[in-house]
Design a protein around this motif. Sequence first.
Motif, short mmCIF file in Angstrom:
data_model
loop_
_atom_site.label_atom_id
_atom_site.label_comp_id
_atom_site.label_asym_id
_atom_site.label_seq_id
_atom_site.Cartn_x
_atom_site.Cartn_y
_atom_site.Cartn_z
N UNK A 1 6.06 4.71 -28.09
CA UNK A 1 4.98 5.67 -28.38
C UNK A 1 5.53 7.09 -28.40
N UNK A 2 6.38 7.38 -27.42
CA UNK A 2 6.93 8.74 -27.34
C UNK A 2 7.90 8.97 -28.50
N UNK A 3 8.67 7.94 -28.83
CA UNK A 3 9.61 8.09 -29.95
C UNK A 3 8.84 8.43 -31.23
N UNK A 4 7.72 7.74 -31.42
CA UNK A 4 6.87 8.02 -32.59
C UNK A 4 6.48 9.47 -32.62
N UNK A 5 6.05 9.95 -31.45
CA UNK A 5 5.59 11.33 -31.34
C UNK A 5 6.74 12.29 -31.65
N UNK A 6 7.89 12.02 -31.05
CA UNK A 6 9.05 12.88 -31.26
C UNK A 6 9.41 12.93 -32.76
N UNK A 7 9.28 11.79 -33.37
CA UNK A 7 9.57 11.69 -34.80
C UNK A 7 8.64 12.62 -35.60
N UNK A 8 7.35 12.57 -35.24
CA UNK A 8 6.36 13.41 -35.94
C UNK A 8 6.62 14.89 -35.76
N UNK A 9 7.11 15.24 -34.56
CA UNK A 9 7.32 16.66 -34.24
C UNK A 9 8.31 17.29 -35.22
N UNK A 10 9.16 16.48 -35.77
CA UNK A 10 10.20 17.04 -36.64
C UNK A 10 9.65 17.64 -37.92
N UNK B 1 11.06 5.81 -18.62
CA UNK B 1 11.87 5.82 -19.84
C UNK B 1 11.21 6.73 -20.87
N UNK B 2 9.86 6.70 -20.92
CA UNK B 2 9.15 7.53 -21.89
C UNK B 2 9.32 9.01 -21.55
N UNK B 3 9.25 9.31 -20.27
CA UNK B 3 9.47 10.69 -19.83
C UNK B 3 10.83 11.17 -20.32
#
Length: 385
Positions: free
Chosen positions: A105-114, A136-138
């Motif tokens: 979920x966090x990876x998805x978010x990080x991806x969007x931030x780009x 791990x998400x943190x």
Amino acid sequence: MENFVVSARKYRPSTFKSVVGQSHITTTLKNAIRNNHLAQAFLFCGPRGVGKTTCARILAKTINCQNLQADTEPCNECESCKSFNASSSFNIHELDAASNNSVDDIRNLVEQVRYAPQSGKYKIYIIDEVHMLSNAAFNAFLKTLEEPPSYAIFILATTEKHKIIPTILSRCQIFDFNRIQVEDISNHLQWIAEKETIETEQEALHLIAQKADGALRDALSIFDLIVTFSGSKVTYQQTISNLHILDYDYYFKVTDALLQQNMSEALLLFDEILRQGFDGHNFIVGLSEHFRNLLVCKDEATIRLLQVSQQIQQRYAGQSQQASLSFLLSALNIASGCDGSYKGSKNQRLHVELALLKMAHIPSVINAASIGDLNQSEVKKKVLA
Ligand SMILES: Nc1ncnc2c1ncn2[C@@H]1O[C@H](COP(=O)(O)OP(=O)(O)OP(=O)(O)O)[C@@H](O)[C@H]1O
Ligand SMILES: [Mg+2]
Ligand SMILES: [Zn+2]
């Protein structure tokens, strides 16, 4: 028929100035916006239902508003504001960490931030209940939080700040939300009632505000419940019977009986209370609070600690004059002793009754003591003469 929308949603503030009881936060945020001093990561913490998500959304809307008002409020009319209000904005992303707490979920978010925002200045990410993220998400999130692109703003919200790891805390500007004062909640309910053309008794609203214990959302839910039950008029009587709260009238009556040393009356009143299905422990706790209220009435300086509606303040002031300080202190002492040992008592009814009997005895003890004092001073006078 119009669909019923719960008050908590219908009356979610859409500007900073309509947020109740958090002016220390809204003022700081507005100043930051005005001076272009916005942090890139915020942490909103505080009890549930006090406006964290609300403020996060207002902040998100305000910094993207195309027509910012002179008082640093969003216009609610420009395209950006409108799409925010209709929850269709592409610039605001809300992630509920309670149900999306995995690394993916966090990876998805990080991806969007780009990706930079297509319209508007900022992309805002609100991560609610952030303490629920897995470790791990943190960790996956840390890097982005430390060096976010200039258009990204993160607002993390949580009710449990102590569960947030220090590495996250140190990267955020932290805002502590307050529990909301009874008076403020009650005024807010009054305002809503007027909008809904519901007649209310001030004491009823006060009671709801007290029951909500600082959470405005809870207050609104209770209010809705009572309106559903009682229609277009919210009265004190309906509210106490709905919330199963003991009428404060009983505390006044019991105290009167105690002051008059009328033991039977005190015991009969207690019996009546029990027969109405109230719990002895709650009664003794409520009685302690009643004594406490009488005590704070004794001094002008502490009268503002009395958190009751104005109509009933007079009544407290009246009874407070009849009860001496020594009576109130001794009675409070007995009541808190009874409260402390209630759970361990085998015969709880008798336990409370005994406390009441002791309290009814206080006035005569005080009398005896003061007569004793008098005698002593007489004796002294004689000795000195
Ligand atoms: N300070 C406030 N001023 C006005 N309304 C409020 C305030 N706090 C809460 N409310 C009301 O309660 C509702 C819920 O508030 P909000 O979602 O902002 O709470 P929260 O602090 O995020 O709570 P939680 O920790 O449970 O997520 C809002 O829609 C609004 O109607
Ligand atoms: Mg929230
Ligand atoms: Zn706008």
